[in-house]
Motif scaffolding. Sequence first.
Motif, PDB file in Angstrom:
ATOM      1  N   GLU A  88       0.822  -1.202   0.000  1.00 10.82           N
ATOM      2  CA  GLU A  88       0.000   0.000   0.000  1.00 10.82           C
ATOM      3  C   GLU A  88       0.861   1.259   0.000  1.00 10.82           C
ATOM      4  O   GLU A  88       0.563   2.236  -0.705  1.00 10.82           O
ATOM      5  CB  GLU A  88      -0.923   0.011   1.227  1.00 10.82           C
ATOM      6  CG  GLU A  88      -1.990  -1.067   1.221  1.00 10.82           C
ATOM      7  CD  GLU A  88      -3.134  -0.734   0.290  1.00 10.82           C
ATOM      8  OE1 GLU A  88      -3.378   0.457   0.045  1.00 10.82           O
ATOM      9  OE2 GLU A  88      -3.778  -1.664  -0.210  1.00 10.82           O
ATOM     10  N   TRP A  91       2.538   1.645  -3.439  1.00  9.55           N
ATOM     11  CA  TRP A  91       1.523   2.059  -4.404  1.00  9.55           C
ATOM     12  C   TRP A  91       1.206   3.552  -4.252  1.00  9.55           C
ATOM     13  O   TRP A  91       1.152   4.291  -5.235  1.00  9.55           O
ATOM     14  CB  TRP A  91       0.258   1.226  -4.210  1.00  9.55           C
ATOM     15  CG  TRP A  91      -0.814   1.466  -5.233  1.00  9.55           C
ATOM     16  CD1 TRP A  91      -1.728   2.484  -5.243  1.00  9.55           C
ATOM     17  CD2 TRP A  91      -1.073   0.688  -6.402  1.00  9.55           C
ATOM     18  NE1 TRP A  91      -2.552   2.384  -6.336  1.00  9.55           N
ATOM     19  CE2 TRP A  91      -2.174   1.286  -7.070  1.00  9.55           C
ATOM     20  CE3 TRP A  91      -0.504  -0.462  -6.941  1.00  9.55           C
ATOM     21  CZ2 TRP A  91      -2.704   0.772  -8.242  1.00  9.55           C
ATOM     22  CZ3 TRP A  91      -1.037  -0.972  -8.107  1.00  9.55           C
ATOM     23  CH2 TRP A  91      -2.116  -0.362  -8.745  1.00  9.55           C
ATOM     24  N   TYR A 111       2.038  -7.234  -2.851  1.00 12.55           N
ATOM     25  CA  TYR A 111       0.629  -7.651  -2.830  1.00 12.55           C
ATOM     26  C   TYR A 111       0.518  -9.161  -3.051  1.00 12.55           C
ATOM     27  O   TYR A 111      -0.166  -9.876  -2.304  1.00 12.55           O
ATOM     28  CB  TYR A 111      -0.163  -6.935  -3.925  1.00 12.55           C
ATOM     29  CG  TYR A 111      -0.660  -5.561  -3.559  1.00 12.55           C
ATOM     30  CD1 TYR A 111      -1.421  -5.347  -2.422  1.00 12.55           C
ATOM     31  CD2 TYR A 111      -0.397  -4.471  -4.393  1.00 12.55           C
ATOM     32  CE1 TYR A 111      -1.890  -4.079  -2.100  1.00 12.55           C
ATOM     33  CE2 TYR A 111      -0.865  -3.203  -4.079  1.00 12.55           C
ATOM     34  CZ  TYR A 111      -1.610  -3.010  -2.938  1.00 12.55           C
ATOM     35  OH  TYR A 111      -2.074  -1.761  -2.626  1.00 12.55           O
ATOM     36  N   ASN A 156      -9.434 -10.478 -18.336  1.00 12.02           N
ATOM     37  CA  ASN A 156      -8.075  -9.933 -18.219  1.00 12.02           C
ATOM     38  C   ASN A 156      -7.277 -10.179 -19.494  1.00 12.02           C
ATOM     39  O   ASN A 156      -6.477  -9.339 -19.910  1.00 12.02           O
ATOM     40  CB  ASN A 156      -7.353 -10.561 -17.021  1.00 12.02           C
ATOM     41  CG  ASN A 156      -7.794  -9.945 -15.711  1.00 12.02           C
ATOM     42  OD1 ASN A 156      -8.465  -8.917 -15.692  1.00 12.02           O
ATOM     43  ND2 ASN A 156      -7.431 -10.567 -14.615  1.00 12.02           N
ATOM     44  N   TYR A 178      -3.315 -12.320  -9.965  1.00 12.66           N
ATOM     45  CA  TYR A 178      -4.259 -11.794  -8.971  1.00 12.66           C
ATOM     46  C   TYR A 178      -5.561 -12.594  -8.882  1.00 12.66           C
ATOM     47  O   TYR A 178      -5.940 -13.038  -7.784  1.00 12.66           O
ATOM     48  CB  TYR A 178      -4.562 -10.323  -9.270  1.00 12.66           C
ATOM     49  CG  TYR A 178      -3.540  -9.356  -8.718  1.00 12.66           C
ATOM     50  CD1 TYR A 178      -3.335  -9.229  -7.345  1.00 12.66           C
ATOM     51  CD2 TYR A 178      -2.788  -8.546  -9.569  1.00 12.66           C
ATOM     52  CE1 TYR A 178      -2.404  -8.349  -6.841  1.00 12.66           C
ATOM     53  CE2 TYR A 178      -1.847  -7.651  -9.065  1.00 12.66           C
ATOM     54  CZ  TYR A 178      -1.659  -7.555  -7.698  1.00 12.66           C
ATOM     55  OH  TYR A 178      -0.744  -6.677  -7.187  1.00 12.66           O
ATOM     56  N   SER A 182      -6.622 -14.879  -5.629  1.00 12.56           N
ATOM     57  CA  SER A 182      -7.843 -14.454  -4.929  1.00 12.56           C
ATOM     58  C   SER A 182      -8.867 -15.581  -4.883  1.00 12.56           C
ATOM     59  O   SER A 182      -9.525 -15.792  -3.860  1.00 12.56           O
ATOM     60  CB  SER A 182      -8.454 -13.233  -5.630  1.00 12.56           C
ATOM     61  OG  SER A 182      -7.634 -12.109  -5.492  1.00 12.56           O
ATOM     62  N   SER A 218     -14.435  -8.390  -3.477  1.00 13.68           N
ATOM     63  CA  SER A 218     -14.128  -7.058  -4.009  1.00 13.68           C
ATOM     64  C   SER A 218     -12.777  -7.052  -4.712  1.00 13.68           C
ATOM     65  O   SER A 218     -12.610  -6.390  -5.740  1.00 13.68           O
ATOM     66  CB  SER A 218     -14.144  -6.019  -2.888  1.00 13.68           C
ATOM     67  OG  SER A 218     -13.147  -6.298  -1.915  1.00 13.68           O
ATOM     68  N   ASP A 219     -11.836  -7.816  -4.168  1.00 15.24           N
ATOM     69  CA  ASP A 219     -10.493  -7.899  -4.774  1.00 15.24           C
ATOM     70  C   ASP A 219     -10.562  -8.560  -6.139  1.00 15.24           C
ATOM     71  O   ASP A 219      -9.911  -8.123  -7.097  1.00 15.24           O
ATOM     72  CB  ASP A 219      -9.583  -8.688  -3.835  1.00 15.24           C
ATOM     73  CG  ASP A 219      -8.119  -8.665  -4.299  1.00 15.24           C
ATOM     74  OD1 ASP A 219      -7.662  -7.594  -4.733  1.00 15.24           O
ATOM     75  OD2 ASP A 219      -7.452  -9.710  -4.229  1.00 15.24           O
ATOM     76  N   PHE A 221     -13.145  -8.707  -8.260  1.00 16.20           N
ATOM     77  CA  PHE A 221     -13.775  -7.832  -9.245  1.00 16.20           C
ATOM     78  C   PHE A 221     -12.944  -6.599  -9.549  1.00 16.20           C
ATOM     79  O   PHE A 221     -12.990  -6.072 -10.650  1.00 16.20           O
ATOM     80  CB  PHE A 221     -15.183  -7.438  -8.780  1.00 16.20           C
ATOM     81  CG  PHE A 221     -16.186  -8.520  -8.988  1.00 16.20           C
ATOM     82  CD1 PHE A 221     -16.663  -8.809 -10.246  1.00 16.20           C
ATOM     83  CD2 PHE A 221     -16.641  -9.284  -7.917  1.00 16.20           C
ATOM     84  CE1 PHE A 221     -17.593  -9.829 -10.451  1.00 16.20           C
ATOM     85  CE2 PHE A 221     -17.570 -10.298  -8.104  1.00 16.20           C
ATOM     86  CZ  PHE A 221     -18.040 -10.568  -9.374  1.00 16.20           C
ATOM     87  N   TYR A 222     -12.167  -6.134  -8.565  1.00 19.95           N
ATOM     88  CA  TYR A 222     -11.281  -4.992  -8.809  1.00 19.95           C
ATOM     89  C   TYR A 222     -10.232  -5.373  -9.856  1.00 19.95           C
ATOM     90  O   TYR A 222      -9.931  -4.613 -10.756  1.00 19.95           O
ATOM     91  CB  TYR A 222     -10.617  -4.536  -7.519  1.00 19.95           C
ATOM     92  CG  TYR A 222      -9.631  -3.410  -7.716  1.00 19.95           C
ATOM     93  CD1 TYR A 222     -10.076  -2.108  -7.891  1.00 19.95           C
ATOM     94  CD2 TYR A 222      -8.261  -3.661  -7.750  1.00 19.95           C
ATOM     95  CE1 TYR A 222      -9.186  -1.069  -8.093  1.00 19.95           C
ATOM     96  CE2 TYR A 222      -7.355  -2.626  -7.963  1.00 19.95           C
ATOM     97  CZ  TYR A 222      -7.813  -1.330  -8.114  1.00 19.95           C
ATOM     98  OH  TYR A 222      -6.911  -0.317  -8.321  1.00 19.95           O
TER      99      TYR A 222
END
Length: 222
Positions: A88, A91, A111, A156, A178, A182, A218-219, A221-222
Amino acid sequence: RQKPIKKEYYSIIFLVASLVVITLVYQIRPFLDDSQFFWISFPSFVIVPGTLIIFSIIVTVKLYKQKHFQSKAFLCFTLGVSFWFTAEQIWALYQYVYDVDPFPSMADIFYITSYPFFITFLLISIKPIQKSISKKVWLFAFTLAFAFMVPLLLLNFYASDQSEGGLDLFSKSIVFTYPILSSLQLVPAIIGIMFLTKKEASYSWMLLLFGFFVFIISDIFY
């Protein structure tokens, strides 16, 4: 005479109030330029994951002193949160200080490194109910996670080809890593939630499980 409010209710009120306050603060984004909004967004990158690190360290130390098996799980959780916190900060540094696109960057490495620790945390945590988990339950959890993963991999793949100039091999590997990690993280979280009603679960464990589930979705779909 009214019954005293339990500590659990206080924590729920605190969590809901925190979410509402953070959401309301972020609603002023359209009225601020990037330099002004920096003083809201950048501290959030520090305070939110930083608070989580402090919490996880305290819990890990307490469980270790009690010689509880969950101390190993929370050690993994603490390491995962630490990598996440580092990501974080990197980033935010790229985005707000250097004003460059933070993807791909060293932040992605941190991450991605956090995922195996979170997965291990969940797997160790569901160990007490391992004998109760049938093959059908594992199959259901993997199928549901797979159902999330496949469409996202296809999206993707399409997006990486349509991006300006295309993505290099390293960037594409990160893009595909990712959703895979996830989705794998989603498997033990689903199983844990499925067995909440069958086994006595602490209030904090229930919060962690649902928190993980919401974060993972949420991760993805992000």
